[in-house]
Design a protein around this motif. Sequence first.
Motif, PDB file in Angstrom:
ATOM      1  N   LEU A 139       4.436  14.603  -9.740  1.00  0.00           N
ATOM      2  CA  LEU A 139       5.541  13.663  -9.546  1.00  0.00           C
ATOM      3  C   LEU A 139       6.196  13.325 -10.878  1.00  0.00           C
ATOM      4  O   LEU A 139       5.518  12.970 -11.854  1.00  0.00           O
ATOM      5  CB  LEU A 139       5.034  12.376  -8.890  1.00  0.00           C
ATOM      6  CG  LEU A 139       4.527  12.482  -7.448  1.00  0.00           C
ATOM      7  CD1 LEU A 139       3.900  11.160  -7.019  1.00  0.00           C
ATOM      8  CD2 LEU A 139       5.642  12.870  -6.514  1.00  0.00           C
ATOM      9  N   THR A 140       7.508  13.425 -10.937  1.00  0.00           N
ATOM     10  CA  THR A 140       8.274  13.021 -12.113  1.00  0.00           C
ATOM     11  C   THR A 140       8.804  11.599 -11.887  1.00  0.00           C
ATOM     12  O   THR A 140       8.825  11.117 -10.745  1.00  0.00           O
ATOM     13  CB  THR A 140       9.446  13.986 -12.354  1.00  0.00           C
ATOM     14  OG1 THR A 140      10.218  14.104 -11.153  1.00  0.00           O
ATOM     15  CG2 THR A 140       8.927  15.366 -12.752  1.00  0.00           C
ATOM     16  N   PRO A 141       9.235  10.904 -12.937  1.00  0.00           N
ATOM     17  CA  PRO A 141       9.741   9.531 -12.744  1.00  0.00           C
ATOM     18  C   PRO A 141      10.827   9.420 -11.682  1.00  0.00           C
ATOM     19  O   PRO A 141      10.862   8.451 -10.921  1.00  0.00           O
ATOM     20  CB  PRO A 141      10.268   9.161 -14.132  1.00  0.00           C
ATOM     21  CG  PRO A 141       9.410   9.955 -15.061  1.00  0.00           C
ATOM     22  CD  PRO A 141       9.173  11.268 -14.368  1.00  0.00           C
ATOM     23  N   ALA A 142      11.750  10.367 -11.618  1.00  0.00           N
ATOM     24  CA  ALA A 142      12.798  10.371 -10.596  1.00  0.00           C
ATOM     25  C   ALA A 142      12.739  11.689  -9.832  1.00  0.00           C
ATOM     26  O   ALA A 142      12.031  12.623 -10.220  1.00  0.00           O
ATOM     27  CB  ALA A 142      14.170  10.174 -11.226  1.00  0.00           C
ATOM     28  N   SER A 143      13.476  11.746  -8.753  1.00  0.00           N
ATOM     29  CA  SER A 143      13.491  12.938  -7.907  1.00  0.00           C
ATOM     30  C   SER A 143      14.919  13.472  -7.790  1.00  0.00           C
ATOM     31  O   SER A 143      15.872  12.688  -7.742  1.00  0.00           O
ATOM     32  CB  SER A 143      12.968  12.596  -6.512  1.00  0.00           C
ATOM     33  OG  SER A 143      13.247  13.621  -5.588  1.00  0.00           O
ATOM     34  N   PHE A 203       5.812  -3.089  -5.841  1.00  0.00           N
ATOM     35  CA  PHE A 203       4.403  -3.450  -5.649  1.00  0.00           C
ATOM     36  C   PHE A 203       3.901  -2.932  -4.305  1.00  0.00           C
ATOM     37  O   PHE A 203       2.761  -2.475  -4.187  1.00  0.00           O
ATOM     38  CB  PHE A 203       4.213  -4.962  -5.730  1.00  0.00           C
ATOM     39  CG  PHE A 203       2.769  -5.385  -5.755  1.00  0.00           C
ATOM     40  CD1 PHE A 203       2.013  -5.205  -6.899  1.00  0.00           C
ATOM     41  CD2 PHE A 203       2.172  -5.947  -4.636  1.00  0.00           C
ATOM     42  CE1 PHE A 203       0.672  -5.583  -6.930  1.00  0.00           C
ATOM     43  CE2 PHE A 203       0.835  -6.319  -4.648  1.00  0.00           C
ATOM     44  CZ  PHE A 203       0.076  -6.137  -5.795  1.00  0.00           C
ATOM     45  N   TRP A 204       4.765  -2.961  -3.283  1.00  0.00           N
ATOM     46  CA  TRP A 204       4.389  -2.419  -1.975  1.00  0.00           C
ATOM     47  C   TRP A 204       4.165  -0.904  -2.077  1.00  0.00           C
ATOM     48  O   TRP A 204       3.248  -0.367  -1.464  1.00  0.00           O
ATOM     49  CB  TRP A 204       5.480  -2.727  -0.951  1.00  0.00           C
ATOM     50  CG  TRP A 204       5.110  -2.351   0.461  1.00  0.00           C
ATOM     51  CD1 TRP A 204       5.468  -1.218   1.120  1.00  0.00           C
ATOM     52  CD2 TRP A 204       4.317  -3.118   1.372  1.00  0.00           C
ATOM     53  NE1 TRP A 204       4.945  -1.213   2.392  1.00  0.00           N
ATOM     54  CE2 TRP A 204       4.237  -2.376   2.574  1.00  0.00           C
ATOM     55  CE3 TRP A 204       3.675  -4.350   1.289  1.00  0.00           C
ATOM     56  CZ2 TRP A 204       3.527  -2.833   3.677  1.00  0.00           C
ATOM     57  CZ3 TRP A 204       2.971  -4.810   2.390  1.00  0.00           C
ATOM     58  CH2 TRP A 204       2.903  -4.056   3.565  1.00  0.00           C
ATOM     59  N   GLN A 205       4.994  -0.243  -2.868  1.00  0.00           N
ATOM     60  CA  GLN A 205       4.816   1.187  -3.080  1.00  0.00           C
ATOM     61  C   GLN A 205       3.503   1.464  -3.798  1.00  0.00           C
ATOM     62  O   GLN A 205       2.820   2.450  -3.496  1.00  0.00           O
ATOM     63  CB  GLN A 205       5.990   1.746  -3.896  1.00  0.00           C
ATOM     64  CG  GLN A 205       7.304   1.801  -3.126  1.00  0.00           C
ATOM     65  CD  GLN A 205       8.451   2.324  -3.975  1.00  0.00           C
ATOM     66  OE1 GLN A 205       8.449   2.174  -5.197  1.00  0.00           O
ATOM     67  NE2 GLN A 205       9.446   2.921  -3.339  1.00  0.00           N
ATOM     68  N   PHE A 206       3.136   0.599  -4.734  1.00  0.00           N
ATOM     69  CA  PHE A 206       1.850   0.754  -5.431  1.00  0.00           C
ATOM     70  C   PHE A 206       0.688   0.615  -4.453  1.00  0.00           C
ATOM     71  O   PHE A 206      -0.275   1.410  -4.485  1.00  0.00           O
ATOM     72  CB  PHE A 206       1.743  -0.297  -6.542  1.00  0.00           C
ATOM     73  CG  PHE A 206       0.357  -0.517  -7.044  1.00  0.00           C
ATOM     74  CD1 PHE A 206      -0.298   0.465  -7.777  1.00  0.00           C
ATOM     75  CD2 PHE A 206      -0.311  -1.716  -6.781  1.00  0.00           C
ATOM     76  CE1 PHE A 206      -1.601   0.261  -8.227  1.00  0.00           C
ATOM     77  CE2 PHE A 206      -1.599  -1.925  -7.238  1.00  0.00           C
ATOM     78  CZ  PHE A 206      -2.253  -0.937  -7.961  1.00  0.00           C
ATOM     79  N   ARG A 207       0.769  -0.378  -3.577  1.00  0.00           N
ATOM     80  CA  ARG A 207      -0.319  -0.591  -2.608  1.00  0.00           C
ATOM     81  C   ARG A 207      -0.388   0.512  -1.566  1.00  0.00           C
ATOM     82  O   ARG A 207      -1.429   0.701  -0.928  1.00  0.00           O
ATOM     83  CB  ARG A 207      -0.133  -1.953  -1.915  1.00  0.00           C
ATOM     84  CG  ARG A 207      -0.275  -3.160  -2.815  1.00  0.00           C
ATOM     85  CD  ARG A 207      -1.670  -3.253  -3.423  1.00  0.00           C
ATOM     86  NE  ARG A 207      -2.682  -3.375  -2.383  1.00  0.00           N
ATOM     87  CZ  ARG A 207      -3.116  -4.524  -1.889  1.00  0.00           C
ATOM     88  NH1 ARG A 207      -2.616  -5.666  -2.366  1.00  0.00           N
ATOM     89  NH2 ARG A 207      -4.043  -4.556  -0.963  1.00  0.00           N
ATOM     90  N   ASN A 208       0.710   1.219  -1.368  1.00  0.00           N
ATOM     91  CA  ASN A 208       0.755   2.262  -0.345  1.00  0.00           C
ATOM     92  C   ASN A 208       1.144   3.621  -0.934  1.00  0.00           C
ATOM     93  O   ASN A 208       1.763   4.447  -0.267  1.00  0.00           O
ATOM     94  CB  ASN A 208       1.749   1.885   0.751  1.00  0.00           C
ATOM     95  CG  ASN A 208       1.333   0.642   1.515  1.00  0.00           C
ATOM     96  OD1 ASN A 208       0.519   0.682   2.425  1.00  0.00           O
ATOM     97  ND2 ASN A 208       1.901  -0.499   1.118  1.00  0.00           N
ATOM     98  N   ALA A 209       0.796   3.821  -2.206  1.00  0.00           N
ATOM     99  CA  ALA A 209       1.140   5.076  -2.871  1.00  0.00           C
ATOM    100  C   ALA A 209       0.271   6.214  -2.350  1.00  0.00           C
ATOM    101  O   ALA A 209      -0.898   6.014  -1.981  1.00  0.00           O
ATOM    102  CB  ALA A 209       0.970   4.939  -4.379  1.00  0.00           C
ATOM    103  N   ARG A 222       6.036   7.784  -8.845  1.00  0.00           N
ATOM    104  CA  ARG A 222       5.194   7.759 -10.035  1.00  0.00           C
ATOM    105  C   ARG A 222       5.238   6.374 -10.672  1.00  0.00           C
ATOM    106  O   ARG A 222       6.292   5.755 -10.757  1.00  0.00           O
ATOM    107  CB  ARG A 222       5.677   8.805 -11.045  1.00  0.00           C
ATOM    108  CG  ARG A 222       4.916   8.726 -12.335  1.00  0.00           C
ATOM    109  CD  ARG A 222       5.180   9.816 -13.314  1.00  0.00           C
ATOM    110  NE  ARG A 222       4.435   9.518 -14.531  1.00  0.00           N
ATOM    111  CZ  ARG A 222       4.222  10.376 -15.508  1.00  0.00           C
ATOM    112  NH1 ARG A 222       4.699  11.598 -15.424  1.00  0.00           N
ATOM    113  NH2 ARG A 222       3.528  10.023 -16.577  1.00  0.00           N
ATOM    114  N   ASP A 223       4.102   5.871 -11.090  1.00  0.00           N
ATOM    115  CA  ASP A 223       3.982   4.628 -11.887  1.00  0.00           C
ATOM    116  C   ASP A 223       4.549   3.391 -11.199  1.00  0.00           C
ATOM    117  O   ASP A 223       5.227   2.565 -11.846  1.00  0.00           O
ATOM    118  CB  ASP A 223       4.682   4.793 -13.234  1.00  0.00           C
ATOM    119  CG  ASP A 223       4.338   6.101 -13.927  1.00  0.00           C
ATOM    120  OD1 ASP A 223       3.146   6.457 -13.971  1.00  0.00           O
ATOM    121  OD2 ASP A 223       5.276   6.771 -14.412  1.00  0.00           O
TER     122      ASP A 223
END
Length: 355
Positions: A139-143, A203-209, A222-223
């Motif tokens: 995964l890169t920072p953007a897509s 934060f939701w993306q972090f919890r459901n990454a 990413r991140d």
Amino acid sequence: MRGVLVAAGVALAVSILLTPYVIRLFIKQGFGQEIREEGPQSHRGKRGTPTMGGVAILTAVWAGYLTAHLVGDVAISVSGLLVLMLMTSLGVVGFLDDFIKIRRQRNLGLNKTAKLVGQFVTAVLFGVLALQFPDEQGLTPASPNLSFVRDIAVVSLGAVGFVVFCYLVVTAWSNAVNLTDGLDGLAAGTSAMVLATYLIVSFWQFRNACGMQIEAGCYQVRDPLDVTLVAAAAMGACIGFLWWNAAPARIFMGDTGSLALGGLFAGLSMVTRTELLLVVLGGVFVVEALSVVLQVAVFRTTRRRPFRMAPFHHHFELAGWAETTVIIRFWLLAAICCALGLGLFYSEWLAASGG
């Protein structure tokens, strides 16, 4: 979660405590705002109010972000640094614009070409670097894919197309926030709401990454936690600055702050894969920018103006609304836009996860 609270709290404190010092310094240096001659008459009294307050916002964001890393266990990431560098670079462009206005004693700073070149170089550099630095999952920072609340795989822009798209997004959002920054606290308050929403989204993306194994409804970003720290620090900085920027404003953020915040929104939307969702979250900024485009297009075509004055907030001022009334009602609209965008984000997750 502790890092998020530290980032927001430190940025809030730095912004509140630093801004009075900036006000005194800029008054001493004569860094006062110039007012548009064709603007509302009620704004004439604001001439000379210190501007370039975005310096305090940028300082507070960096202070909150770095302090959160010093006391927490989250590593500084490429995504977070890229977004912060995008914000800071556009802040430098805005600072030059503000400084020229002050030195020339007129409400015109950098010419359009110079400002567009600054935005172009900054956006292209961000776009190129955002497609580099893959992590262990690739995964890169953007897509290079267009995104709503996550990548739309069937709409791939390609590397070159993404860089062009990046330029358009960065230019559009930096100018939109710049146009909105015309009333005391309007841009700062609206920005704080959008950033608070991005805090929740990232934060939701972090919890459901997605981990090494992709599950239903997970996010391939990413991140996300480090991006949350950026959003938290920026939110705290805007709220702290609003303490001094609310009507009657003691200081204006100037192009230093508005261009930086617009670039921050653009960067956050790309690293969280939510470029189209930002159109909903930042609905007030979108309407303000469109009002200027519509005003110019209609006047050039028919020699008539659809609004008393553009951007849109001045239309209501000239209609007799008090400045504070316009600000508060626009803040309410901003809150509705953020709530709607957050609802769309969550409802898509429910559908994707089978909830």
